[in-house]
Design a protein around this motif. Structure first.
Motif, PDB file in Angstrom:
ATOM      1  N   ALA A 167      28.199  24.915  48.955  1.00 40.16           N
ATOM      2  CA  ALA A 167      28.371  24.436  47.221  1.00 40.16           C
ATOM      3  C   ALA A 167      28.422  25.898  47.030  1.00 40.16           C
ATOM      4  CB  ALA A 167      26.436  23.420  47.326  1.00 40.16           C
ATOM      5  N   PRO A 168      27.961  27.196  46.915  1.00 41.14           N
ATOM      6  CA  PRO A 168      28.172  27.886  46.167  1.00 41.14           C
ATOM      7  C   PRO A 168      29.760  28.516  46.147  1.00 41.14           C
ATOM      8  CG  PRO A 168      26.323  28.757  48.311  1.00 41.14           C
ATOM      9  CD  PRO A 168      27.108  27.613  47.910  1.00 41.14           C
ATOM     10  N   PHE A 169      30.552  28.314  47.394  1.00 37.62           N
ATOM     11  CA  PHE A 169      31.551  28.148  47.047  1.00 37.62           C
ATOM     12  C   PHE A 169      32.533  28.985  45.800  1.00 37.62           C
ATOM     13  CE2 PHE A 169      36.400  28.908  47.111  1.00 37.62           C
ATOM     14  CZ  PHE A 169      36.421  30.118  48.160  1.00 37.62           C
ATOM     15  N   SER A 170      32.750  28.510  45.018  1.00 42.31           N
ATOM     16  CA  SER A 170      33.316  27.607  43.929  1.00 42.31           C
ATOM     17  C   SER A 170      33.140  29.159  42.362  1.00 42.31           C
ATOM     18  CB  SER A 170      33.666  26.489  42.560  1.00 42.31           C
ATOM     19  OG  SER A 170      34.371  25.440  43.746  1.00 42.31           O
ATOM     20  N   MET A 171      31.285  29.292  42.401  1.00 46.62           N
ATOM     21  CA  MET A 171      31.361  30.142  41.344  1.00 46.62           C
ATOM     22  C   MET A 171      30.942  31.392  42.264  1.00 46.62           C
ATOM     23  SD  MET A 171      26.578  29.590  39.658  1.00 46.62           S
ATOM     24  CE  MET A 171      26.506  30.543  41.815  1.00 46.62           C
ATOM     25  N   LEU A 172      30.783  31.743  43.412  1.00 51.13           N
ATOM     26  CA  LEU A 172      30.899  33.128  43.640  1.00 51.13           C
ATOM     27  C   LEU A 172      31.912  33.604  43.462  1.00 51.13           C
ATOM     28  CD1 LEU A 172      27.835  32.815  46.525  1.00 51.13           C
ATOM     29  CD2 LEU A 172      27.816  34.095  44.604  1.00 51.13           C
ATOM     30  N   ALA A 173      33.309  32.702  44.035  1.00 56.87           N
ATOM     31  CA  ALA A 173      34.421  33.050  44.111  1.00 56.87           C
ATOM     32  C   ALA A 173      34.951  33.511  43.036  1.00 56.87           C
ATOM     33  CB  ALA A 173      34.920  31.731  44.830  1.00 56.87           C
ATOM     34  N   LEU A 174      35.053  32.817  41.782  1.00 58.46           N
ATOM     35  CA  LEU A 174      35.562  32.769  40.707  1.00 58.46           C
ATOM     36  C   LEU A 174      34.178  34.570  39.560  1.00 58.46           C
ATOM     37  CD1 LEU A 174      35.576  29.597  39.226  1.00 58.46           C
ATOM     38  CD2 LEU A 174      37.452  31.128  39.486  1.00 58.46           C
ATOM     39  N   ILE A 175      33.074  34.107  40.128  1.00 57.80           N
ATOM     40  CA  ILE A 175      32.914  35.195  39.998  1.00 57.80           C
ATOM     41  C   ILE A 175      33.282  37.397  39.983  1.00 57.80           C
ATOM     42  CG2 ILE A 175      30.087  36.648  39.936  1.00 57.80           C
ATOM     43  CD1 ILE A 175      29.067  34.427  39.078  1.00 57.80           C
ATOM     44  N   SER A 176      33.237  37.206  41.416  1.00 55.12           N
ATOM     45  CA  SER A 176      33.457  38.168  42.426  1.00 55.12           C
ATOM     46  C   SER A 176      34.952  38.186  41.494  1.00 55.12           C
ATOM     47  CB  SER A 176      34.436  36.851  43.420  1.00 55.12           C
ATOM     48  OG  SER A 176      34.588  38.846  44.413  1.00 55.12           O
ATOM     49  N   ILE A 177      36.332  37.199  41.712  1.00 53.19           N
ATOM     50  CA  ILE A 177      36.874  37.537  40.469  1.00 53.19           C
ATOM     51  C   ILE A 177      37.141  38.141  39.333  1.00 53.19           C
ATOM     52  CG2 ILE A 177      39.804  36.101  39.585  1.00 53.19           C
ATOM     53  CD1 ILE A 177      39.270  34.568  42.482  1.00 53.19           C
ATOM     54  N   GLY A 178      36.358  37.781  38.816  1.00 51.95           N
ATOM     55  CA  GLY A 178      35.890  38.272  37.637  1.00 51.95           C
ATOM     56  C   GLY A 178      35.775  39.750  37.200  1.00 51.95           C
ATOM     57  N   MET A 179      34.771  40.101  38.258  1.00 50.46           N
ATOM     58  CA  MET A 179      34.314  41.593  38.584  1.00 50.46           C
ATOM     59  C   MET A 179      35.423  42.565  38.904  1.00 50.46           C
ATOM     60  SD  MET A 179      30.769  40.679  40.685  1.00 50.46           S
ATOM     61  CE  MET A 179      30.089  42.874  40.522  1.00 50.46           C
ATOM     62  N   GLN A 180      36.709  41.799  39.326  1.00 48.58           N
ATOM     63  CA  GLN A 180      37.632  42.652  40.018  1.00 48.58           C
ATOM     64  C   GLN A 180      38.932  42.564  39.077  1.00 48.58           C
ATOM     65  OE1 GLN A 180      38.436  42.208  44.637  1.00 48.58           O
ATOM     66  NE2 GLN A 180      37.515  40.343  44.159  1.00 48.58           N
ATOM     67  N   ILE A 181      39.108  41.896  37.652  1.00 50.37           N
ATOM     68  CA  ILE A 181      39.927  41.956  36.814  1.00 50.37           C
ATOM     69  C   ILE A 181      39.337  43.277  35.913  1.00 50.37           C
ATOM     70  CG2 ILE A 181      40.261  40.340  34.669  1.00 50.37           C
ATOM     71  CD1 ILE A 181      40.137  38.256  36.296  1.00 50.37           C
ATOM     72  N   ASP A 182      40.474  43.813  35.817  1.00 50.60           N
ATOM     73  CA  ASP A 182      40.710  44.663  34.112  1.00 50.60           C
ATOM     74  C   ASP A 182      42.270  45.444  34.222  1.00 50.60           C
ATOM     75  OD1 ASP A 182      39.664  47.325  33.436  1.00 50.60           O
ATOM     76  OD2 ASP A 182      38.960  48.404  34.897  1.00 50.60           O
ATOM     77  N   PHE A 183      41.940  45.332  33.438  1.00 47.07           N
ATOM     78  CA  PHE A 183      43.129  45.303  32.009  1.00 47.07           C
ATOM     79  C   PHE A 183      43.411  46.775  31.873  1.00 47.07           C
ATOM     80  CE2 PHE A 183      42.274  40.178  32.061  1.00 47.07           C
ATOM     81  CZ  PHE A 183      43.770  40.112  33.215  1.00 47.07           C
ATOM     82  N   ARG A 184      42.442  47.444  32.160  1.00 48.27           N
ATOM     83  CA  ARG A 184      42.832  49.332  32.006  1.00 48.27           C
ATOM     84  C   ARG A 184      43.184  49.825  32.809  1.00 48.27           C
ATOM     85  NH1 ARG A 184      36.241  48.910  29.472  1.00 48.27           N
ATOM     86  NH2 ARG A 184      36.278  49.074  31.282  1.00 48.27           N
ATOM     87  N   ASP A 185      42.770  49.398  34.107  1.00 50.22           N
ATOM     88  CA  ASP A 185      43.109  49.818  34.558  1.00 50.22           C
ATOM     89  C   ASP A 185      44.643  50.316  34.979  1.00 50.22           C
ATOM     90  OD1 ASP A 185      43.512  50.559  37.081  1.00 50.22           O
ATOM     91  OD2 ASP A 185      43.156  49.393  38.412  1.00 50.22           O
ATOM     92  N   LYS A 186      45.103  51.552  34.642  1.00 50.08           N
ATOM     93  CA  LYS A 186      46.402  52.316  34.662  1.00 50.08           C
ATOM     94  C   LYS A 186      46.877  52.022  35.628  1.00 50.08           C
ATOM     95  CE  LYS A 186      44.909  55.507  31.560  1.00 50.08           C
ATOM     96  NZ  LYS A 186      44.851  56.917  31.589  1.00 50.08           N
ATOM     97  N   ASN A 187      46.814  51.033  36.678  1.00 52.20           N
ATOM     98  CA  ASN A 187      47.783  51.417  37.866  1.00 52.20           C
ATOM     99  C   ASN A 187      47.975  49.428  38.247  1.00 52.20           C
ATOM    100  OD1 ASN A 187      47.662  53.746  38.676  1.00 52.20           O
ATOM    101  ND2 ASN A 187      45.304  53.470  39.981  1.00 52.20           N
ATOM    102  N   ILE A 188      47.413  48.974  37.328  1.00 46.91           N
ATOM    103  CA  ILE A 188      48.295  47.510  37.468  1.00 46.91           C
ATOM    104  C   ILE A 188      49.686  47.649  37.428  1.00 46.91           C
ATOM    105  CG2 ILE A 188      48.717  45.141  35.663  1.00 46.91           C
ATOM    106  CD1 ILE A 188      45.214  46.110  34.816  1.00 46.91           C
ATOM    107  N   ASP A 189      50.236  46.306  38.298  1.00 44.82           N
ATOM    108  CA  ASP A 189      51.819  46.608  38.594  1.00 44.82           C
ATOM    109  C   ASP A 189      52.189  45.245  37.705  1.00 44.82           C
ATOM    110  OD1 ASP A 189      54.039  46.242  39.154  1.00 44.82           O
ATOM    111  OD2 ASP A 189      53.926  47.207  41.355  1.00 44.82           O
ATOM    112  N   TRP A 190      52.299  45.919  36.238  1.00 51.76           N
ATOM    113  CA  TRP A 190      52.718  44.406  35.217  1.00 51.76           C
ATOM    114  C   TRP A 190      53.919  43.998  35.656  1.00 51.76           C
ATOM    115  CZ3 TRP A 190      49.142  42.643  32.196  1.00 51.76           C
ATOM    116  CH2 TRP A 190      47.555  43.288  31.975  1.00 51.76           C
ATOM    117  N   SER A 191      55.339  44.474  37.058  1.00 49.17           N
ATOM    118  CA  SER A 191      55.553  44.012  37.065  1.00 49.17           C
ATOM    119  C   SER A 191      55.744  42.951  37.811  1.00 49.17           C
ATOM    120  CB  SER A 191      57.102  44.562  37.611  1.00 49.17           C
ATOM    121  OG  SER A 191      58.147  44.477  38.817  1.00 49.17           O
ATOM    122  N   ALA A 192      55.078  43.642  39.243  1.00 48.67           N
ATOM    123  CA  ALA A 192      54.794  42.550  40.527  1.00 48.67           C
ATOM    124  C   ALA A 192      54.085  41.186  40.307  1.00 48.67           C
ATOM    125  CB  ALA A 192      53.623  43.275  41.319  1.00 48.67           C
TER     126      ALA A 192
END
Length: 306
Positions: free
Chosen positions: A193-218
């Protein structure tokens, strides 16, 4: 549409939680391990053992497999012309190839097609995207993660992966037509049961559009396949070549346009294949796919296919 609102809320919650000092930078890794060693095996054992494979609905089951195969071939060809790190290539194959049928697709299918849409959606998810994730997804992730060490190390890694073990056990139960005791089913539901909530929270914690290493082309190539080429591929195969019409064919095209599956992003993160790119594919791809899906359906109706 509750699922979609819940999805966006969890992503925002993850982005907020990562700012709390008490949560270390390894918090997503801890959550991911909990998901991969507890929640996902429980879900795999529960749903794979009880899924009924109906040959009348072969196309919805085949769609995620074809989408993944197309993704693999596309990025194999693309890397001959565009330079991509192997880990980024693996993430794009995985997240572009497997649609989020259960989490994003179900509310849309129910809204557009009612109970029949949900029935087809369950098969598309459990016998399609979920099995692709549990088999080819894990094999691909492990192969790319081990490619620079021992050549065949990924096979042993796959065989030891809890989700793959759960899949093999569940498939045996299904083929032998055994029934899990009710108490076991209830326990598996609670563990999963907790999978969807925890997975999305984890993904949210890893999103950082200020990261200069983002490969926008990829990111652009990945979303280009997921939101444009994948539905076009299914459209050409199912509607133009096979000349299919009706709700099933339409749902297959729309299903191919769904955003990336959050589960496969977690698996990519577990294998450290470029967790940032995997999180961005989900965080951007899912909201964009909502607009793409209704645009695609409008085009199909406008040109008289349905």
């Amino acid at each position: 549409m509750t699922n979609i609102l819940f999805l966006l809320l969890c992503l925002l919650l993850g982005a907020f939680l990562k700012k709390i000092p008490a949560l270390s930078k390894d918090a997503p890794l801890v959550i991911n391990n909990l998901l991969l060693y507890v929640c996902l095996p429980a879900a795999t054992l529960l749903y794979t053992s009880t899924t009924q494979f109906n040959p009348d609905y072969a196309l919805p089951i085949l769609m995620p497999w074809i989408s993944f195969g197309g993704s693999f071939l596309f990025f194999q060809i693309l890397t001959r012309f565009v330079k991509l790190h192997r880990h980024s290539e693996a993430v794009l194959i995985l997240t572009s190839g497997i649609p989020s049928v259960s989490f994003v697709g179900f509310p849309i299918f129910e809204l557009l097609y009612g109970e029949e849409g949900m029935k087809i959606g369950v098969l598309m998810s459990q016998a399609g995207s979920f099995l692709v994730c549990s088999t080819l997804g894990i094999i691909t992730a492990s192969y790319y993660a081990n490619a620079q060490t021992k050549k065949w190390a990924f096979l042993l890694d796959v065989l030891r992966f809890p989700t793959f073990i759960a899949f093999c056990v569940a498939l045996t139960i299904n083929l032998l037509d055994w029934a899990l005791p009710l108490i076991v089913i209830d326990l598996l539901k609670k563990l999963a049961a907790p999978f969807s909530m925890l997975a999305l929270i984890s993904i949210g914690m890893q999103i950082d559009f200020r990261d200069k290493n983002i490969d926008w082309s990829a990111l652009g190539w990945g979303l280009g396949y997921k939101l444009i080429l994948a539905p076009v591929l299914i459209y050409l195969l199912f509607i133009i070549v096979l000349k299919q019409r009706g709700i099933i064919a339409e749902m297959c095209v729309l299903g191919a346009a769904l955003g990336p599956m959050n589960t496969i992003a977690i698996i990519a993160s577990k294998y450290r294949l470029n967790p940032a790119l995997a999180a961005q594919m989900v965080g951007i791809g899912i909201p964009l796919s909502l607009a793409v899906i209704f645009l695609v359906r409008g085009l199909l109706v406008f040109f008289g296919y349905f």
